[in-house]
Design a protein around this motif. Structure first.
Motif, PDB file in Angstrom:
ATOM      1  N   ARG A 171       1.458  -4.365   4.704  1.00 47.70           N
ATOM      2  CA  ARG A 171       0.643  -4.206   5.909  1.00 47.70           C
ATOM      3  C   ARG A 171      -0.508  -5.221   5.931  1.00 47.70           C
ATOM      4  NH1 ARG A 171       1.149   0.004   9.038  1.00 47.70           N
ATOM      5  NH2 ARG A 171       1.911   1.172   7.246  1.00 47.70           N
ATOM      6  N   ASP A 172      -1.023  -5.574   4.764  1.00 49.02           N
ATOM      7  CA  ASP A 172      -1.949  -6.711   4.747  1.00 49.02           C
ATOM      8  C   ASP A 172      -1.215  -7.924   5.302  1.00 49.02           C
ATOM      9  OD1 ASP A 172      -4.050  -8.667   3.878  1.00 49.02           O
ATOM     10  OD2 ASP A 172      -2.394  -9.292   2.596  1.00 49.02           O
ATOM     11  N   GLY A 173       0.041  -8.102   4.871  1.00 48.82           N
ATOM     12  CA  GLY A 173       0.850  -9.199   5.409  1.00 48.82           C
ATOM     13  C   GLY A 173       0.894  -9.154   6.922  1.00 48.82           C
ATOM     14  N   LYS A 174       1.119  -7.975   7.456  1.00 48.02           N
ATOM     15  CA  LYS A 174       1.164  -7.842   8.910  1.00 48.02           C
ATOM     16  C   LYS A 174      -0.149  -8.304   9.548  1.00 48.02           C
ATOM     17  CE  LYS A 174       0.605  -4.443  12.512  1.00 48.02           C
ATOM     18  NZ  LYS A 174       0.840  -3.106  13.053  1.00 48.02           N
ATOM     19  N   PHE A 175      -1.270  -7.861   9.005  1.00 48.87           N
ATOM     20  CA  PHE A 175      -2.551  -8.208   9.634  1.00 48.87           C
ATOM     21  C   PHE A 175      -2.859  -9.703   9.511  1.00 48.87           C
ATOM     22  CE2 PHE A 175      -4.654  -4.566  11.502  1.00 48.87           C
ATOM     23  CZ  PHE A 175      -3.741  -3.577  11.179  1.00 48.87           C
ATOM     24  N   GLN A 176      -2.495 -10.283   8.364  1.00 43.91           N
ATOM     25  CA  GLN A 176      -2.694 -11.732   8.237  1.00 43.91           C
ATOM     26  C   GLN A 176      -1.794 -12.473   9.237  1.00 43.91           C
ATOM     27  OE1 GLN A 176      -5.129 -12.807   6.504  1.00 43.91           O
ATOM     28  NE2 GLN A 176      -5.550 -10.972   5.280  1.00 43.91           N
ATOM     29  N   LEU A 177      -0.546 -12.020   9.348  1.00 42.40           N
ATOM     30  CA  LEU A 177       0.372 -12.673  10.291  1.00 42.40           C
ATOM     31  C   LEU A 177      -0.101 -12.496  11.731  1.00 42.40           C
ATOM     32  CD1 LEU A 177       3.893 -11.729   8.812  1.00 42.40           C
ATOM     33  CD2 LEU A 177       2.740 -13.948   8.689  1.00 42.40           C
ATOM     34  N   CYS A 178      -0.641 -11.320  12.045  1.00 38.90           N
ATOM     35  CA  CYS A 178      -1.168 -11.102  13.398  1.00 38.90           C
ATOM     36  C   CYS A 178      -2.309 -12.075  13.685  1.00 38.90           C
ATOM     37  CB  CYS A 178      -1.666  -9.665  13.565  1.00 38.90           C
ATOM     38  SG  CYS A 178      -0.332  -8.474  13.837  1.00 38.90           S
ATOM     39  N   ALA A 179      -3.179 -12.275  12.693  1.00 35.11           N
ATOM     40  CA  ALA A 179      -4.309 -13.193  12.889  1.00 35.11           C
ATOM     41  C   ALA A 179      -3.806 -14.631  13.038  1.00 35.11           C
ATOM     42  CB  ALA A 179      -5.293 -13.072  11.730  1.00 35.11           C
ATOM     43  N   LEU A 180      -2.761 -14.987  12.280  1.00 32.02           N
ATOM     44  CA  LEU A 180      -2.212 -16.346  12.368  1.00 32.02           C
ATOM     45  C   LEU A 180      -1.341 -16.528  13.607  1.00 32.02           C
ATOM     46  CD1 LEU A 180      -1.339 -16.981   8.599  1.00 32.02           C
ATOM     47  CD2 LEU A 180      -3.324 -17.805   9.900  1.00 32.02           C
ATOM     48  N   ALA A 181      -0.778 -15.419  14.106  1.00 29.38           N
ATOM     49  CA  ALA A 181       0.007 -15.492  15.346  1.00 29.38           C
ATOM     50  C   ALA A 181      -0.887 -15.865  16.523  1.00 29.38           C
ATOM     51  CB  ALA A 181       0.708 -14.161  15.609  1.00 29.38           C
ATOM     52  N   GLU A 182      -2.207 -15.692  16.368  1.00 26.30           N
ATOM     53  CA  GLU A 182      -3.151 -16.089  17.420  1.00 26.30           C
ATOM     54  C   GLU A 182      -3.536 -17.561  17.309  1.00 26.30           C
ATOM     55  OE1 GLU A 182      -3.893 -14.067  19.752  1.00 26.30           O
ATOM     56  OE2 GLU A 182      -3.354 -12.103  18.911  1.00 26.30           O
ATOM     57  N   SER A 183      -3.076 -18.228  16.251  1.00 27.68           N
ATOM     58  CA  SER A 183      -3.540 -19.587  15.960  1.00 27.68           C
ATOM     59  C   SER A 183      -3.331 -20.550  17.121  1.00 27.68           C
ATOM     60  CB  SER A 183      -2.800 -20.126  14.729  1.00 27.68           C
ATOM     61  OG  SER A 183      -3.276 -21.431  14.417  1.00 27.68           O
ATOM     62  N   GLY A 184      -4.268 -21.464  17.257  1.00 23.12           N
ATOM     63  CA  GLY A 184      -4.133 -22.535  18.237  1.00 23.12           C
ATOM     64  C   GLY A 184      -3.050 -23.526  17.847  1.00 23.12           C
ATOM     65  N   PHE A 185      -2.687 -23.560  16.564  1.00 27.57           N
ATOM     66  CA  PHE A 185      -1.578 -24.406  16.115  1.00 27.57           C
ATOM     67  C   PHE A 185      -0.292 -23.662  16.453  1.00 27.57           C
ATOM     68  CE2 PHE A 185       1.108 -25.921  12.384  1.00 27.57           C
ATOM     69  CZ  PHE A 185       1.485 -27.086  13.021  1.00 27.57           C
ATOM     70  N   ASP A 186       0.337 -24.073  17.517  1.00 32.51           N
ATOM     71  CA  ASP A 186       1.412 -23.297  18.134  1.00 32.51           C
ATOM     72  C   ASP A 186       2.613 -23.031  17.204  1.00 32.51           C
ATOM     73  OD1 ASP A 186       2.061 -21.869  20.496  1.00 32.51           O
ATOM     74  OD2 ASP A 186       3.563 -23.391  20.985  1.00 32.51           O
ATOM     75  N   PRO A 187       3.082 -24.024  16.440  1.00 30.75           N
ATOM     76  CA  PRO A 187       4.234 -23.733  15.566  1.00 30.75           C
ATOM     77  C   PRO A 187       3.930 -22.611  14.554  1.00 30.75           C
ATOM     78  CG  PRO A 187       3.939 -26.102  15.796  1.00 30.75           C
ATOM     79  CD  PRO A 187       2.733 -25.465  16.433  1.00 30.75           C
ATOM     80  N   LEU A 188       2.705 -22.531  14.070  1.00 27.90           N
ATOM     81  CA  LEU A 188       2.332 -21.449  13.158  1.00 27.90           C
ATOM     82  C   LEU A 188       2.374 -20.113  13.887  1.00 27.90           C
ATOM     83  CD1 LEU A 188       1.266 -20.356  10.457  1.00 27.90           C
ATOM     84  CD2 LEU A 188      -1.053 -20.945  11.216  1.00 27.90           C
ATOM     85  N   SER A 189       1.827 -20.096  15.075  1.00 26.83           N
ATOM     86  CA  SER A 189       1.832 -18.879  15.884  1.00 26.83           C
ATOM     87  C   SER A 189       3.261 -18.391  16.130  1.00 26.83           C
ATOM     88  CB  SER A 189       1.138 -19.169  17.218  1.00 26.83           C
ATOM     89  OG  SER A 189       1.428 -18.148  18.142  1.00 26.83           O
ATOM     90  N   ARG A 190       4.124 -19.308  16.529  1.00 27.92           N
ATOM     91  CA  ARG A 190       5.506 -18.908  16.872  1.00 27.92           C
ATOM     92  C   ARG A 190       6.272 -18.438  15.649  1.00 27.92           C
ATOM     93  NH1 ARG A 190       7.545 -24.188  19.149  1.00 27.92           N
ATOM     94  NH2 ARG A 190       9.519 -23.055  19.260  1.00 27.92           N
ATOM     95  N   THR A 191       6.000 -19.072  14.493  1.00 28.01           N
ATOM     96  CA  THR A 191       6.649 -18.653  13.249  1.00 28.01           C
ATOM     97  C   THR A 191       6.222 -17.236  12.885  1.00 28.01           C
ATOM     98  OG1 THR A 191       6.635 -20.907  12.473  1.00 28.01           O
ATOM     99  CG2 THR A 191       6.891 -19.240  10.813  1.00 28.01           C
ATOM    100  N   CYS A 192       4.911 -17.002  12.957  1.00 30.14           N
ATOM    101  CA  CYS A 192       4.380 -15.693  12.547  1.00 30.14           C
ATOM    102  C   CYS A 192       4.869 -14.585  13.478  1.00 30.14           C
ATOM    103  CB  CYS A 192       2.866 -15.727  12.503  1.00 30.14           C
ATOM    104  SG  CYS A 192       2.270 -16.752  11.148  1.00 30.14           S
ATOM    105  N   ARG A 193       5.019 -14.897  14.746  1.00 33.49           N
ATOM    106  CA  ARG A 193       5.484 -13.868  15.674  1.00 33.49           C
ATOM    107  C   ARG A 193       6.872 -13.362  15.278  1.00 33.49           C
ATOM    108  NH1 ARG A 193       1.830 -13.579  19.984  1.00 33.49           N
ATOM    109  NH2 ARG A 193       0.437 -15.356  19.744  1.00 33.49           N
ATOM    110  N   PHE A 194       7.732 -14.277  14.870  1.00 39.99           N
ATOM    111  CA  PHE A 194       9.046 -13.790  14.459  1.00 39.99           C
ATOM    112  C   PHE A 194       8.984 -13.073  13.109  1.00 39.99           C
ATOM    113  CE2 PHE A 194      13.281 -14.044  12.564  1.00 39.99           C
ATOM    114  CZ  PHE A 194      13.935 -13.269  13.504  1.00 39.99           C
ATOM    115  N   MET A 195       8.158 -13.555  12.196  1.00 38.29           N
ATOM    116  CA  MET A 195       8.019 -12.883  10.891  1.00 38.29           C
ATOM    117  C   MET A 195       7.564 -11.437  11.067  1.00 38.29           C
ATOM    118  SD  MET A 195       6.185 -16.023   8.893  1.00 38.29           S
ATOM    119  CE  MET A 195       5.910 -15.286   7.275  1.00 38.29           C
ATOM    120  N   LEU A 196       6.732 -11.207  12.074  1.00 41.41           N
ATOM    121  CA  LEU A 196       6.205  -9.849  12.287  1.00 41.41           C
ATOM    122  C   LEU A 196       7.308  -8.844  12.607  1.00 41.41           C
ATOM    123  CD1 LEU A 196       2.908 -10.680  14.157  1.00 41.41           C
ATOM    124  CD2 LEU A 196       3.110  -9.246  12.105  1.00 41.41           C
ATOM    125  N   THR A 197       8.366  -9.310  13.270  1.00 41.27           N
ATOM    126  CA  THR A 197       9.447  -8.365  13.578  1.00 41.27           C
ATOM    127  C   THR A 197      10.133  -7.920  12.285  1.00 41.27           C
ATOM    128  OG1 THR A 197      11.112 -10.094  13.861  1.00 41.27           O
ATOM    129  CG2 THR A 197       9.869  -9.460  15.820  1.00 41.27           C
TER     130      THR A 197
END
Ligand code: FE2
Ligand code: FE2
Length: 474
Positions: free
Chosen positions: A212-238
């Motif tokens: 769940r820490d992983g989830k919260f870190q990924l959620c914070a990175l899914a907001e990133s202005g660096f779009d490829p990081l955001s898009r990667t994290c969004r799929f990891m969250l599923t």
């Protein structure tokens, strides 16, 4: 859809970038070497009923089938690009989201990606031996599913390193396969990922708290202005959602079984409960205290200029950043943090920008509290008067304002000596671990059978019955 005809399944059109493709094909055997060394013990020839992503769309992205784990189709899957996406916070707010790494943030961004990436193989290493003592085929399949997906999360971060960070990125990708959880010379980067996961109660606690820490870190990175990081994290969250499901239901089923046995046999004393071959609620509470406190450290210092920089630069947002109603710049707001002053815990307001670690930790704590209250309901429904509680935030901390202090379970500031006197009332003792492990000496491998210390789940995987052969040992 994901292209599975290529050596490395992907939805990033890898075939069009020959240099990148070759670099990743070079890394792939090293990854497989790592999996064979550090992945689940003795599991190479097993057929495991696993889900594999076939599409990144929210509907029906998974396909279930028997797979030998070394043949799992690890690959690179990003959520589709939103052409209109912008940087949503910090000083660059309103600019188009970055498709390439801004030069000035290169090393910071690389550090963020490496730190996230390092946790993925670490947890696989921590869980390596657990397959040998699984409580059922259902549970064995679940840990293997978690393990292959953590492997895929490593792929996700390695793709970003290779694609966007040139030679430095390639070197970091190799180092991710070289560090080892718990190794004295070359450990994993973050503390919780060097702790052993010695038994299945620890595993479920880990997937509930630390994933769940992983989830919260990924959620914070899914907001990133660096779009490829955001898009990667969004799929990891599923994928992450399943890991937390495994943890929450795993602990819940252990609690349920203990409560059933306590009721049936009319016993309450922990020693009597243990004599029935189930885990007493007091020991479950101690595991909870341990995993909670160790995971809280993962959020970093309460007051942190790094966290402020990550936010101001648009690299790492807050939990649900775009749903929050404020200016997303935070120059004039404050946030409360705790510290120990003169033997007391006091709260003071600090600039909100510097308190973003603490804020993410608090968001996490809210969600943890909900999960713990769902476990409590199992105890209440059995009519047993025992309360599971979350320790004080400052208990057993090694990072941030509480580090170096000896805080009791209820937030009392103690001397080292006084704290140590209570240590094993609060945290599992070597004897507690020994007891839990004494229940888990071999694996339960008959379809439909469950170890005595855990209740069966409500339902099987992918609508299969509980006595389905989720793993074939061959
Ligand atoms: Fe992960
Ligand atoms: Fe995970």
């Amino acid at each position: 859809m994901i292209n599975y005809t290529e050596k490395i399944p992907n939805n990033v059109d890898l075939g069009r970038d020959r240099v990148l493709q070759r670099a990743l094909e070079h890394w792939q055997p090293a990854f497989l070497g790592w999996w064979n060394d550090m992945g689940p013990n003795e599991s190479r020839s097993y057929d495991v009923y696993l889900r594999t992503a076939i599409s990144v769309e929210p509907d029906g992205w998974a396909q279930f089938d028997y797979v030998k784990m070394p043949e799992y189709r690890w690959g690179i899957f990003l959520q589709p690009r939103d052409e209109k996406r912008e940087v949503n916070f910090g000083t660059h707010k309103g600019q188009p989201a970055w498709q390439e790494v801004p030069g000035e943030y290169r090393s910071t961004l690389r550090r963020i990606i490496v730190t996230q990436g390092d946790t993925e193989p670490a947890s696989v290493e921590q869980q390596k031996m657990l397959g040998l003592s699984c409580p059922s085929l259902y549970d064995l399949r679940n840990i293997f599913q978690v393990n292959v997906e953590e492997g895929r999360h490593l792929w996700a971060m390695v793709y970003l390193l290779h694609r966007y960070f040139g030679r430095d990125g390639r070197e970091e990708a190799e180092a991710l396969l070289a560090r080892r959880s718990g190794d004295t010379d070359n450990p994993r980067i973050l503390g919780a990922f060097n702790e052993p996961t010695p038994d299945w109660l620890a595993f479920y606690m880990f997937t509930f708290f630390t994933d769940r820490d992983g989830k919260f870190q990924l959620c914070a990175l899914a907001e990133s202005g660096f779009d490829p990081l955001s898009r990667t994290c969004r799929f990891m969250l599923t994928e992450e959602a399943h890991h937390m499901f495994v943890g929450e239901t795993g602990v819940g089923r252990i609690i349920q079984r203990t409560c059933e046995m306590m009721k049936e046999n009319k016993v309450e004393d922990p020693l009597d409960v243990r004599a029935l071959g189930v885990i007493d609620l007091q020991t479950i509470q101690k595991y909870l205290n341990f995993h909670y406190s160790v995971t809280l450290d993962l959020y970093g210092s309460d007051v942190s200029s790094n966290a402020a920089n990550y936010f101001t630069s648009g690299l790492k947002g807050r939990f649900r950043e775009t749903k929050l109603e404020d200016d997303h710049v935070l120059a004039d707001t404050s946030y409360p943090v705790s510290e120990v002053v003169g033997g007391k815990i006091v709260t003071r307001n600090v600039p909100a920008l510097t308190a973003l670690n603490e804020r993410l930790r608090d968001d996490y704590i809210d969600e943890i509290a909900d999960g713990v209250s769902r476990w409590q309901r199992v105890i209440d429904q059995a009519g047993i008067s025992f309360r599971l509680t979350l320790p004080h935030k400052g208990f057993h901390r090694e990072i941030g304002n509480f580090a170096g202090h000896f805080i009791g379970i209820e937030g009392e500031v103690l001397s080292e000596e006084a704290w140590k006197k209570h240590q094993f009332e609060w945290l599992p003792s070597p004897k507690d671990y020994e007891f839990v492990q004494s229940l888990m000496t071999g694996r339960v491998a008959e379809p439909g059978k469950f170890a005595n210390w855990i209740a069966p789940p409500m339902r099987g995987i992918n609508n299969k019955p509980l006595d389905f052969e989720y793993v074939r040992f061959n």
